[in-house]
Every structure is written in structure tokens, then in C-alpha cells.
Design a protein around this motif. Structure first.
Motif, PDB file in Angstrom:
ATOM      1  N   ASP A  95      21.737 117.190  -3.594  1.00  0.00           N
ATOM      2  CA  ASP A  95      21.704 116.749  -5.107  1.00  0.00           C
ATOM      3  C   ASP A  95      22.476 117.249  -6.090  1.00  0.00           C
ATOM      4  OD1 ASP A  95      20.370 119.126  -5.206  1.00  0.00           O
ATOM      5  OD2 ASP A  95      18.585 118.245  -5.441  1.00  0.00           O
ATOM      6  N   GLU A 125      22.391 107.428  -1.657  1.00  0.00           N
ATOM      7  CA  GLU A 125      22.935 108.003  -3.005  1.00  0.00           C
ATOM      8  C   GLU A 125      22.515 106.744  -3.968  1.00  0.00           C
ATOM      9  OE1 GLU A 125      27.201 108.167  -5.080  1.00  0.00           O
ATOM     10  OE2 GLU A 125      27.041 108.240  -2.965  1.00  0.00           O
ATOM     11  N   GLU A 129      18.937 107.394  -5.600  1.00  0.00           N
ATOM     12  CA  GLU A 129      18.728 108.587  -6.387  1.00  0.00           C
ATOM     13  C   GLU A 129      17.985 108.465  -7.537  1.00  0.00           C
ATOM     14  OE1 GLU A 129      20.685 112.934  -7.529  1.00  0.00           O
ATOM     15  OE2 GLU A 129      22.054 110.860  -6.586  1.00  0.00           O
TER      16      GLU A 129
END
Length: 338
Positions: free
Chosen positions: A36, A250, A253
Motif C-alpha cells: 500500500d 488496486e 483500494e
């Protein structure tokens, strides 16, 4: 040098800085799976500072860098595991990760035969038999690494400062989480004085988003399961959701924040399984007095009191969703009964 059980040694920032100054070979910096903003920011910041000090440093064994963080130019430091094995005088530096099973699989075989250092801030602790710096109250790993680099006297360029800044703001929710302490804000002020372009970084990280992400978010919202009386909620995304919208992990997120914003919810979770062969990943957020780390530990994970995660292997997404939702509701009701 090889690690051994006797090598497990808690260090403070000054002692860790001394270890970094005394590095002889390559510094192979690695972080947890699915890195992250904090894992990437801490790693790029450290590599940038180490190279400025004349130390050969690499981001080693990283998963693909999410597009949103590519402005940090992590690719200039990337060294694939299949292209390089640690030499005897190299040091593997593990950031933002306290356990072997949370590292990329190709890295794990080298841990027993390599010199190790570990810097982390997760409450679940450090499992490596290696010198380690653990600060559970730090807002991010990037915050700790910045202070270590500063204590070592390494040059800190704007590029390094912006990498550390990225880690801090993403792991503290732009300073909104409980983990953003007075020390976090003082560290941020120091980084600003080093030239951090906070407006630009905010735009790059939190600005535009692809339309496919919004369509994936719609699916996520449709899957929300909530017990408003208990104050517990979760949602999930499976392989069919990601495939239908042409998305990857992704693109989802921080989706857990959507569940956390539901009125009255104090325990919020997001479960995802991106492909049919993936494990089930849990992200959990809690409000006082609930301990996210303790709950995730029951699923083989860990983290912070208010933010934690776990990876569940060998179970279906639906089964883990059911098990976790029941656990969250039970936790909420038990708290109300006390």
C-alpha cells in the motif's frame, strides 16, 4: 551473516540508524504483499536516502506497484527476486511487515540465510529472528523510517521526503485516524520543510479515478450487509465483480471506508477475492472500543487496534463473509451487554 534465534533484538531509532550506517553490501528492502502507500512510501524513501548516502539499495521482491503510486518512481529501485539472490554481505530490510507469511512468496526462502533488519508499527508484533524496531504507536512505518534516516544523518531529498509523506498520509487517512499523533504531525511538518508538494501529492493520490472504479464501487455497495442495531457491516467483491468491470485489487483500494461511513457502524469490513485462485483478503476498521487487530488475529492476520487485515487460505469467499459477519455482530452485541 546468518540470523539465529539470538539475533532477535529490539532496537531504538538510534541503534537502527547505526545498523543502517554500517551496511556493507546491498540493502534489499522488501515489504508486505499487495504493498500500500505506506509500504511503498517507506521503501522508496529509504532506498532514496540510502543511495544518497552511497549505499546500494533496492526494492526487492515487490509485487507490481499500483498505478496510483507510480509518481514515486519506485521502478528505478526495483530488483526482481529471480534476478538476484542475497550475497553474504547483503542485508534484507523488511518494512511494514512483521511476519514471513505476509511477505511475497519468492522472498521467503532467503530469510533464514540472510542478514535481516525489520522496521514495523503493527500491534501484532514482529515474528522475525532479527534485530527489529517496533513502534506500535507510530502512525505509519514511513514515519519511523524517516526518523531513523534522519538519525543516521543521511541526505533527505525532496523525492525521499515525498515518499515518506505519501506513506504517512495514506496510513493515517490524511491525519484523520487515531494513529495520527502529535509526533506524526511534527514529522509531517519537518517533511513539508524539505519541499513536499502536499497539494500535488493529494491530487495524484486522491484526485481523478477511472470510471471502472466507480462501476466496481456500485457492485460493492450492492453487496453491503449491515446489522444497524449491532452496528456491524461488511461488503465483498468476488472474481466475477472484478472481471465484469475490468478491474484489479488496486481499483478497490480503500473501499472499506465506504462501509465504515454508514451511520451507527462501529465495525466495518471489506472482503475481496480478485481471481478464482486468490485467497480471501479481509480489511477491517473499527471504532472505540473495538479491537480490529484482535479480531483479525482469529483469521490469521493482525494489524492495529482500529485498522487490521487478514488473508484466509483454503476457504470460499461466501464462507468467510458469513463467519466474519457473525463474529462482528457477536462482538458488537457483547460490547453493548457489558
Amino acid at each position: 551473516m546468518q540470523t539465529s534465534p539470538s539475533a532477535a533484538l529490539p532496537l531504538d531509532e538510534t541503534a537502527m540508524a547505526t545498523r543502517l550506517k554500517n551496511l556493507k553490501g546491498k540493502a534489499l528492502v522488501c515489504a508486505h504483499l499487495n504493498p500500500d502507500g505506506d509500504a511503498i512510501g517507506a521503501s522508496v524513501g529509504l532506498c532514496t536516502a540510502l543511495r544518497a548516502a552511497g549505499i546500494d539499495a533496492f526494492c526487492w521482491g515487490f509485487d507490481p506497484i499500483p498505478k496510483v503510486y507510480r509518481f514515486l518512481r519506485a521502478e528505478t529501485f526495483l530488483l526482481p527476486v529471480d534476478a538476484y539472490a542475497p550475497a553474504p554481505n547483503d542485508t534484507v530490510i523488511v518494512l511494514d511487515c512483521g511476519g514471513k507469511m505476509r511477505l511475497p512468496e519468492p522472498v521467503r526462502p532467503f530469510l533464514e540465510s540472510s542478514s535481516l533488519l525489520c522496521i514495523d508499527h503493527h500491534r501484532s508484533g514482529v515474528e522475525f529472528d532479527a534485530p527489529f524496531l517496533l513502534e506500535e504507536n507510530a502512525g505509519s512505518c514511513s514515519e519511523i523510517v524517516y526518523r531513523v534516516v534522519k538519525a543516521a544523518g543521511f541526505p533527505i531529498s525532496r523525492d525521499a521526503a515525498e515518499a515518506f509523506w505519501t506513506g504517512i498520509i495514506t496510513d493515517t487517512g490524511r491525519f484523520m485516524y487515531e494513529s495520527a499523533s502529535d509526533q506524526t504531525l511534527l514529522t509531517a511538518a519537518e517533511l513539508r520543510s524539505l519541499g513536499v508538494r502536499n497539494n500535488l501529492l493529494s491530487d495524484l493520490i486522491y484526485g481523478e479515478q477511472p470510471f471502472r472504479r466507480l462501476k466496481l464501487l456500485r457492485r460493492f455497495i450492492d453487496h453491503i450487509r449491515c446489522d444497524p442495531v449491532a452496528g456491524a457491516a461488511l461488503s465483498w467483491l468476488g472474481p466475477e465483480d472484478y472481471a465484469a468491470e475490468g478491474c484489479t485489487s488496486e481499483d478497490s483500494e480503500n473501499f472499506v471506508d465506504t462501509v465504515r461511513k454508514i451511520e451507527g457502524v462501529n465495525l466495518a469490513a471489506f472482503l475481496r477475492c480478485c481471481t478464482p485462485t486468490d485467497d480471501v483478503h479481509i480489511s477491517l476498521r473499527t471504532s472505540h472500543p473495538f479491537d480490529a487487530s484482535a479480531i483479525c488475529a482469529e483469521f490469521g492476520g493482525g494489524g492495529h487496534i482500529r485498522a487490521a487485515g487478514a488473508t484466509v487460505r483454503g476457504s470460499s469467499l461466501s464462507a468467510v463473509c458469513e463467519q466474519l459477519f457473525e463474529r462482528l455482530v457477536r462482538e458488537a452485541r457483547n460490547s453493548r451487554a457489558q
